[in-house]
Motif scaffolding. Structure first.
Motif, PDB file in Angstrom:
ATOM      1  N   ASP A 188      -0.848 -14.714  -7.068  1.00 11.63           N
ATOM      2  CA  ASP A 188      -1.666 -14.761  -8.275  1.00 11.63           C
ATOM      3  C   ASP A 188      -0.799 -14.705  -9.536  1.00 11.63           C
ATOM      4  O   ASP A 188       0.279 -14.100  -9.540  1.00 11.63           O
ATOM      5  CB  ASP A 188      -2.663 -13.608  -8.307  1.00 11.63           C
ATOM      6  CG  ASP A 188      -3.868 -13.845  -7.403  1.00 11.63           C
ATOM      7  OD1 ASP A 188      -3.936 -14.926  -6.783  1.00 11.63           O
ATOM      8  OD2 ASP A 188      -4.728 -12.945  -7.321  1.00 11.63           O
ATOM      9  N   VAL A 235      -1.632  -2.084  -9.156  1.00 11.62           N
ATOM     10  CA  VAL A 235      -2.808  -2.973  -9.117  1.00 11.62           C
ATOM     11  C   VAL A 235      -3.940  -2.350  -8.312  1.00 11.62           C
ATOM     12  O   VAL A 235      -4.806  -3.055  -7.789  1.00 11.62           O
ATOM     13  CB  VAL A 235      -2.429  -4.355  -8.543  1.00 11.62           C
ATOM     14  CG1 VAL A 235      -1.436  -5.065  -9.459  1.00 11.62           C
ATOM     15  CG2 VAL A 235      -1.867  -4.230  -7.118  1.00 11.62           C
ATOM     16  N   THR A 236      -3.950  -1.021  -8.230  1.00 13.37           N
ATOM     17  CA  THR A 236      -4.941  -0.322  -7.407  1.00 13.37           C
ATOM     18  C   THR A 236      -6.362  -0.753  -7.740  1.00 13.37           C
ATOM     19  O   THR A 236      -7.202  -0.936  -6.841  1.00 13.37           O
ATOM     20  CB  THR A 236      -4.796   1.192  -7.588  1.00 13.37           C
ATOM     21  OG1 THR A 236      -3.444   1.588  -7.275  1.00 13.37           O
ATOM     22  CG2 THR A 236      -5.756   1.948  -6.668  1.00 13.37           C
ATOM     23  N   ASP A 237      -6.662  -0.919  -9.011  1.00 17.49           N
ATOM     24  CA  ASP A 237      -8.026  -1.228  -9.442  1.00 17.49           C
ATOM     25  C   ASP A 237      -8.217  -2.706  -9.800  1.00 17.49           C
ATOM     26  O   ASP A 237      -9.159  -3.064 -10.513  1.00 17.49           O
ATOM     27  CB  ASP A 237      -8.390  -0.353 -10.647  1.00 17.49           C
ATOM     28  CG  ASP A 237      -8.338   1.133 -10.312  1.00 17.49           C
ATOM     29  OD1 ASP A 237      -8.770   1.497  -9.202  1.00 17.49           O
ATOM     30  OD2 ASP A 237      -7.831   1.912 -11.144  1.00 17.49           O
ATOM     31  N   ILE A 238      -7.308  -3.563  -9.337  1.00 21.42           N
ATOM     32  CA  ILE A 238      -7.379  -4.992  -9.653  1.00 21.42           C
ATOM     33  C   ILE A 238      -7.509  -5.786  -8.354  1.00 21.42           C
ATOM     34  O   ILE A 238      -6.719  -5.604  -7.426  1.00 21.42           O
ATOM     35  CB  ILE A 238      -6.133  -5.463 -10.431  1.00 21.42           C
ATOM     36  CG1 ILE A 238      -5.977  -4.651 -11.736  1.00 21.42           C
ATOM     37  CG2 ILE A 238      -6.217  -6.956 -10.739  1.00 21.42           C
ATOM     38  CD1 ILE A 238      -4.696  -4.954 -12.492  1.00 21.42           C
ATOM     39  N   ASP A 239      -8.496  -6.646  -8.284  1.00 19.71           N
ATOM     40  CA  ASP A 239      -8.675  -7.522  -7.123  1.00 19.71           C
ATOM     41  C   ASP A 239      -7.705  -8.697  -7.255  1.00 19.71           C
ATOM     42  O   ASP A 239      -7.926  -9.612  -8.048  1.00 19.71           O
ATOM     43  CB  ASP A 239     -10.121  -8.028  -7.072  1.00 19.71           C
ATOM     44  CG  ASP A 239     -10.398  -8.904  -5.848  1.00 19.71           C
ATOM     45  OD1 ASP A 239      -9.539  -8.925  -4.939  1.00 19.71           O
ATOM     46  OD2 ASP A 239     -11.449  -9.568  -5.826  1.00 19.71           O
ATOM     47  N   CYS A 240      -6.603  -8.651  -6.547  1.00 20.01           N
ATOM     48  CA  CYS A 240      -5.578  -9.693  -6.673  1.00 20.01           C
ATOM     49  C   CYS A 240      -4.899  -9.924  -5.328  1.00 20.01           C
ATOM     50  O   CYS A 240      -5.014  -9.119  -4.404  1.00 20.01           O
ATOM     51  CB  CYS A 240      -4.549  -9.306  -7.729  1.00 20.01           C
ATOM     52  SG  CYS A 240      -3.726  -7.717  -7.427  1.00 20.01           S
ATOM     53  N   GLN A 241      -4.173 -11.040  -5.263  1.00 17.38           N
ATOM     54  CA  GLN A 241      -3.498 -11.424  -4.034  1.00 17.38           C
ATOM     55  C   GLN A 241      -2.076 -11.877  -4.351  1.00 17.38           C
ATOM     56  O   GLN A 241      -1.743 -12.196  -5.499  1.00 17.38           O
ATOM     57  CB  GLN A 241      -4.242 -12.572  -3.349  1.00 17.38           C
ATOM     58  CG  GLN A 241      -5.682 -12.288  -3.003  1.00 17.38           C
ATOM     59  CD  GLN A 241      -6.388 -13.505  -2.432  1.00 17.38           C
ATOM     60  OE1 GLN A 241      -5.745 -14.480  -2.021  1.00 17.38           O
ATOM     61  NE2 GLN A 241      -7.711 -13.459  -2.389  1.00 17.38           N
ATOM     62  N   LYS A 270      -6.965  -7.697 -16.520  1.00 21.14           N
ATOM     63  CA  LYS A 270      -6.865  -6.235 -16.442  1.00 21.14           C
ATOM     64  C   LYS A 270      -5.408  -5.783 -16.559  1.00 21.14           C
ATOM     65  O   LYS A 270      -4.489  -6.479 -16.135  1.00 21.14           O
ATOM     66  CB  LYS A 270      -7.464  -5.748 -15.122  1.00 21.14           C
ATOM     67  CG  LYS A 270      -8.962  -6.003 -15.004  1.00 21.14           C
ATOM     68  CD  LYS A 270      -9.521  -5.414 -13.721  1.00 21.14           C
ATOM     69  CE  LYS A 270     -11.028  -5.621 -13.633  1.00 21.14           C
ATOM     70  NZ  LYS A 270     -11.597  -5.031 -12.393  1.00 21.14           N
ATOM     71  N   HIS A 316      -5.617 -11.049 -14.062  1.00 20.05           N
ATOM     72  CA  HIS A 316      -7.056 -11.316 -14.092  1.00 20.05           C
ATOM     73  C   HIS A 316      -7.752 -10.527 -15.201  1.00 20.05           C
ATOM     74  O   HIS A 316      -8.849  -9.991 -15.011  1.00 20.05           O
ATOM     75  CB  HIS A 316      -7.689 -11.002 -12.733  1.00 20.05           C
ATOM     76  CG  HIS A 316      -7.129 -11.814 -11.607  1.00 20.05           C
ATOM     77  ND1 HIS A 316      -6.885 -13.174 -11.716  1.00 20.05           N
ATOM     78  CD2 HIS A 316      -6.734 -11.459 -10.341  1.00 20.05           C
ATOM     79  CE1 HIS A 316      -6.388 -13.619 -10.563  1.00 20.05           C
ATOM     80  NE2 HIS A 316      -6.285 -12.600  -9.725  1.00 20.05           N
ATOM     81  N   LYS A 361       0.860  -1.184   0.000  1.00 20.02           N
ATOM     82  CA  LYS A 361       0.000   0.000   0.000  1.00 20.02           C
ATOM     83  C   LYS A 361       0.897   1.235   0.000  1.00 20.02           C
ATOM     84  O   LYS A 361       1.740   1.385   0.871  1.00 20.02           O
ATOM     85  CB  LYS A 361      -0.920  -0.013   1.217  1.00 20.02           C
ATOM     86  CG  LYS A 361      -1.966  -1.130   1.180  1.00 20.02           C
ATOM     87  CD  LYS A 361      -2.895  -1.073   2.376  1.00 20.02           C
ATOM     88  CE  LYS A 361      -3.959  -2.171   2.293  1.00 20.02           C
ATOM     89  NZ  LYS A 361      -4.867  -2.153   3.466  1.00 20.02           N
TER      90      LYS A 361
END
Length: 369
Positions: free
Chosen positions: A329, A320-326, A303, A301, A255
């Motif tokens: 991945d 990756v601010t707008d990507i749901d990732c972990q 994006k 994913h 972050k």
């Protein structure tokens, strides 16, 4: 999406077969096909590619240097191998490994004749490269008489083929120049045949030449980039399948606060709250610094995740601010749905460069469906 676990170059041998059959469909049935596998088969795996091509019935291979040909011989490749840019210091090893040299100047011809004589060769197969406008390597148009004089009364070598190389086969605005090269080559081959008293087979077309100048296929064509899925034209790319897919993973997610910076030389400065992902791939793996600072992106994913800051030796950071990732991945750098040509264009370069730049430390995996 499956997790690859580490940075991986996936090599799709079924895509290679598709590309080979597509390019063959452009040719007459009797036209020979040479597969160019230099530079680790354009950054993939020279041995795996060559073994697959042998099963498909390819007629010839081409490499740049003798040591590449030796690698293929050591792997059990038995097909003829043309060495495009051999050096005299390697001529002895070349003959020992039954490799076939491109001879491209009076000096190189003389030196190879000397080595062939010392090794008691008779009718050793060689290939003559003629310069028709690329101005890189090759005999001149006027050298035919000198070549025939050099060979008169000698039997150490036999000219198996004569060839040249189009300078701009993919650029149809240079069609007149390409046609001039073809006509010059036809004139050279006719004169040389007359002086030699026999007719070596001829080859001039590369991948774009096969597509744009099929009437000049002569007795053989040479394909490199097309076999690996790229046709130097967006329309032709749709008919081909990328052989190599470069994947990696997310090692860590950060972050980033407003005003914080990312990477060496603080090359990325965040104006607001952002999230970055660090990936285990860098310029030592072939992703050069020219792709950093937002010029290129990877795909997570489905994006786009822009590369932020400077590319490090072993890592890149992406937004990756707008990507749901972990963490863990999978990340796609380039492949079938995000081609190497598209990735390369973002940094004003070409697919050849990014493909051949992929380091040998990157793990190779294979599929053949």
């Amino acid at each position: 999406m499956d997790k690859v676990g580490e940075t991986t170059l996936e090599i799709d041998l079924s895509a290679l077969e598709h590309n080979f059959r597509y390019l063959k469909s452009k040719l007459l049935p009797e036209t020979k096909f040479l597969a160019v596998v230099k530079a680790f088969a354009y950054g993939s795996d020279m041995v795996a590619i060559a073994k697959k091509m042998e099963t498909l019935g390819v007629d010839y291979f081409a490499v740049a240097y003798v040591k590449e040909g030796v690698l293929l011989r050591d792997a059990g490749i038995m097909s003829p191998i043309l060495v495009l840019h051999p050096q005299p210091v390697n001529f002895g090893e070349l003959i020992d490994r039954c490799l076939e040299p491109s001879l491209y100047s009076q000096k190189i011809l003389k030196q190879f004749l000397k080595t062939a004589h010392q090794k008691k060769q008779k009718d050793y197969p060689v290939h003559l490269k003629f310069n028709t406008g690329l101005n890189r390597l090759g005999f001149w148009e006027t050298d035919a008489e000198h070549i025939s004089a050099q060979l008169a009364g000698r039997n150490e070598i036999k000219i198996k083929s004569i060839f040249s190389h189009l300078a701009a086969s993919e650029d149809l605005t240079e069609k007149e120049f390409s046609q001039m090269q073809i006509k010059t080559f036809e004139k050279i081959s006719a004169e040389l045949n007359q002086k030699l008293g026999y007719s070596p087979f001829r080859h001039m077309l590369n991948t774009s030449g096969i597509i744009n100048y099929p009437k000049a296929q002569f007795e053989m064509v040479r394909s490199g980039i097309g076999l690996y899925g790229y046709g130097n034209d967006a329309k032709e790319d749709q008919n081909l399948k990328p052989v190599a897919t470069l994947k990696t993973i997310i090692s860590q997610i950060h972050k980033i606060e407003p005003g914080e910076t990312v990477g060496y030389n603080r090359a990325f400065a965040s104006e607001d709250h952002r999230i970055s992902a660090t990936l285990p791939i860098g310029h030592a793996d072939g992703i050069g610094r020219q792709y950093g600072k937002g010029k290129a992106h990877v795909t997570i994913h489905g994006k786009k995740a822009p590369i932020i800051g400077n590319v490090c030796m072993d890592m890149i950071m992406v937004d990756v601010t707008d990507i749901d990732c972990q963490e863990g991945d999978e990340v796609l750098v380039f492949g079938e749905n995000a081609s190497a040509e598209q990735f390369a264009t973002l940094a004003n370069t070409i697919s050849y460069e990014i493909l051949t730049a992929i380091s040998q430390r990157v793990k190779r995996t294979y599929k053949d469906t």
